[in-house]
Design a protein around this motif. Structure first.
Motif, PDB file in Angstrom:
ATOM      1  N   ILE A 173       1.118  11.300 -18.542  1.00 40.38           N
ATOM      2  CA  ILE A 173       0.617  10.754 -17.260  1.00 40.38           C
ATOM      3  C   ILE A 173      -0.128  11.833 -16.491  1.00 40.38           C
ATOM      4  O   ILE A 173      -1.212  11.588 -15.930  1.00 40.38           O
ATOM      5  N   SER A 199      -3.512  12.425 -18.077  1.00 46.23           N
ATOM      6  CA  SER A 199      -4.465  11.326 -17.867  1.00 46.23           C
ATOM      7  C   SER A 199      -5.106  11.371 -16.481  1.00 46.23           C
ATOM      8  O   SER A 199      -6.132  10.725 -16.262  1.00 46.23           O
ATOM      9  N   TYR A 245      -8.949   6.046 -15.934  1.00 41.37           N
ATOM     10  CA  TYR A 245      -8.541   4.651 -16.097  1.00 41.37           C
ATOM     11  C   TYR A 245      -9.660   3.698 -15.665  1.00 41.37           C
ATOM     12  O   TYR A 245      -9.987   2.743 -16.382  1.00 41.37           O
ATOM     13  N   SER A 295      -4.021   5.904 -24.128  1.00 38.92           N
ATOM     14  CA  SER A 295      -2.653   5.708 -24.640  1.00 38.92           C
ATOM     15  C   SER A 295      -1.808   4.915 -23.655  1.00 38.92           C
ATOM     16  O   SER A 295      -1.055   4.014 -24.051  1.00 38.92           O
ATOM     17  N   LEU A 296      -1.934   5.221 -22.374  1.00 42.21           N
ATOM     18  CA  LEU A 296      -1.112   4.522 -21.379  1.00 42.21           C
ATOM     19  C   LEU A 296      -1.570   3.081 -21.184  1.00 42.21           C
ATOM     20  O   LEU A 296      -0.742   2.187 -20.980  1.00 42.21           O
ATOM     21  N   ILE A 297      -2.879   2.834 -21.246  1.00 40.43           N
ATOM     22  CA  ILE A 297      -3.358   1.441 -21.188  1.00 40.43           C
ATOM     23  C   ILE A 297      -2.845   0.674 -22.403  1.00 40.43           C
ATOM     24  O   ILE A 297      -2.390  -0.473 -22.304  1.00 40.43           O
ATOM     25  N   THR A 309      -0.165   1.369 -24.086  1.00 42.93           N
ATOM     26  CA  THR A 309       1.277   1.184 -23.903  1.00 42.93           C
ATOM     27  C   THR A 309       1.570  -0.001 -22.987  1.00 42.93           C
ATOM     28  O   THR A 309       2.500  -0.775 -23.230  1.00 42.93           O
ATOM     29  N   PHE A 310       0.768  -0.141 -21.933  1.00 44.41           N
ATOM     30  CA  PHE A 310       0.963  -1.262 -21.010  1.00 44.41           C
ATOM     31  C   PHE A 310       0.814  -2.603 -21.742  1.00 44.41           C
ATOM     32  O   PHE A 310       1.649  -3.504 -21.587  1.00 44.41           O
ATOM     33  N   PHE A 311      -0.246  -2.738 -22.555  1.00 39.94           N
ATOM     34  CA  PHE A 311      -0.438  -3.981 -23.305  1.00 39.94           C
ATOM     35  C   PHE A 311       0.725  -4.232 -24.262  1.00 39.94           C
ATOM     36  O   PHE A 311       1.191  -5.370 -24.416  1.00 39.94           O
ATOM     37  N   MET A 322       3.811  -3.220 -23.922  1.00 39.52           N
ATOM     38  CA  MET A 322       4.990  -3.632 -23.152  1.00 39.52           C
ATOM     39  C   MET A 322       4.902  -5.104 -22.768  1.00 39.52           C
ATOM     40  O   MET A 322       5.909  -5.822 -22.807  1.00 39.52           O
ATOM     41  N   VAL A 323       3.705  -5.560 -22.401  1.00 40.30           N
ATOM     42  CA  VAL A 323       3.533  -6.975 -22.046  1.00 40.30           C
ATOM     43  C   VAL A 323       3.852  -7.862 -23.254  1.00 40.30           C
ATOM     44  O   VAL A 323       4.559  -8.876 -23.136  1.00 40.30           O
ATOM     45  N   SER A 358       5.747  -7.096 -25.816  1.00 42.72           N
ATOM     46  CA  SER A 358       7.179  -7.003 -26.126  1.00 42.72           C
ATOM     47  C   SER A 358       7.997  -7.891 -25.185  1.00 42.72           C
ATOM     48  O   SER A 358       8.935  -8.576 -25.619  1.00 42.72           O
TER      49      SER A 358
END
Length: 330
Positions: A66, A69, A88, A305-307, A309-311, A313-314, A316
């Motif tokens: 984080i 980024s 971002y 990577s964080l974007i 990861t967000f997708f 998580m959604v 999951s």
């Protein structure tokens, strides 16, 4: 009423009588408190190694990612200027020079996931249902189906890269022997490149899901099947009303693990097709590695990577919601 026994001779005078007259419920809370403290201490000691590993290898890298980024970070340079959310917003609005290739890699990743996950849910279940029956050589077939999974991704990818080579590959050679087209561009043209990547991945990982399904099938009580037969249920009805409900927790686990593994696909694309033709089979992890490690734009790569990861998580959460136990909520 207390447990006082006044007829017994008092060897300790009035104090002994008062001890005997005390309610029995006075001592257990002390033992209970000690027991709870001991349980808490044991739990902390057992969890401590995992928490240390989780902090070092998951939490700390996440926080560092984080931080990276939010900077114009290049690990080859001594300074990393603060850019805030610019990495971002550039990717989300398309202003970043990496935005086009990043979103193309996201599309490639979800295409690969959409093609592999259904196959890796259904085919292993069918294989597990067959291997759960009693027949000669059953253990040999179980070993054969699981064997590819013990191979590393580098071994699998290099092996199939040579087998699927357009000019010298054995696959095209034997297609020609049986009279079929022997110039199929398995790794250099679409849709053959996707067919190759999906086929190799399914062949490689099918055994793992099969073993999980097989263990779950053997945990379903035979009495449930016997009761269903007594009630006149046929094979399809027993599968729908006994087998599938018994497999629900395992299906949730396999679905989640398979989606995560498919989204993280890198080695097959990197070693078999090199992301080609063009960048058509370059997945998200491939693009992040390319931007961060070869082009030294680590801040952009961390934001990707964080974007990503967000997708994930959604997706999951959607899987957990789809497989939630509706009966328990009623």
């Amino acid at each position: 009423m207390t447990d006082t026994n006044v007829s017994r001779p008092a060897t300790g005078g009035a104090s002994a009588l008062s001890v005997e007259a005390a309610p029995r419920s006075a001592a257990p809370p002390v033992r209970g408190d000690r027991s709870r403290k001991r349980d808490t201490r044991d739990a902390v000691l057992f969890l401590a190694p995992y928490l240390v590993i989780f902090t070092v290898f998951v939490l700390a890298p996440l926080l560092y990612g984080i931080w990276v980024s939010l900077h114009d970070y290049d690990f080859t340079l001594p300074e990393a200027p603060w850019v805030g959310l610019e990495n971002y917003t550039g990717l989300l609005t398309g202003d970043s020079p990496f935005a086009e290739t990043f979103w193309q890699s996201v599309q490639a990743t979800w295409l690969f996931t959409a093609l592999t996950v259904p196959l890796l849910l259904v085919l292993p279940l069918l294989v597990a249902l067959v291997l759960n029956q009693k027949f000669p050589g059953r253990n040999l077939f179980r070993a054969l189906y699981f064997a590819p999974y013990v191979l590393g991704v580098a071994v699998v990818a290099v092996l199939w890269r040579y087998l699927l080579d357009t000019n010298i590959g054995l696959v095209n050679h034997y297609l020609g022997v049986i009279g079929l087209r022997d110039t199929v561009p398995w790794l250099t043209s679409l849709p053959w490149a996707w067919i190759s990547l999906v086929g190799v991945t399914v062949w490689w990982t099918l055994g793992f899901n099969t073993v999980i399904y097989l263990a779950a099938l053997q945990d379903i009580s035979p009495e449930l099947y016997e009761a269903a037969r007594v009630d006149g249920a046929n094979a399809v009805q027993r599968f729908r009303n006994v087998t599938l409900p018994g497999l629900r927790p395992v299906v949730l686990f396999i679905t989640s693990v398979t989606i995560i593994a498919s989204v993280n696909m890198f080695g097959q694309s990197y070693l078999m097709t090199a992301g080609g033709p063009g960048t058509e089979t370059r997945t998200g992890i491939y693009e992040i590695a390319e931007v961060g490690l070869r082009q030294f734009n680590t801040g952009q790569a961390a934001a990707m990577s964080l974007i990503f990861t967000f997708f994930l998580m959604v997706v999951s959460l959607a899987v957990f919601y789809a497989f939630r136990d509706r009966d328990a909520r009623r």
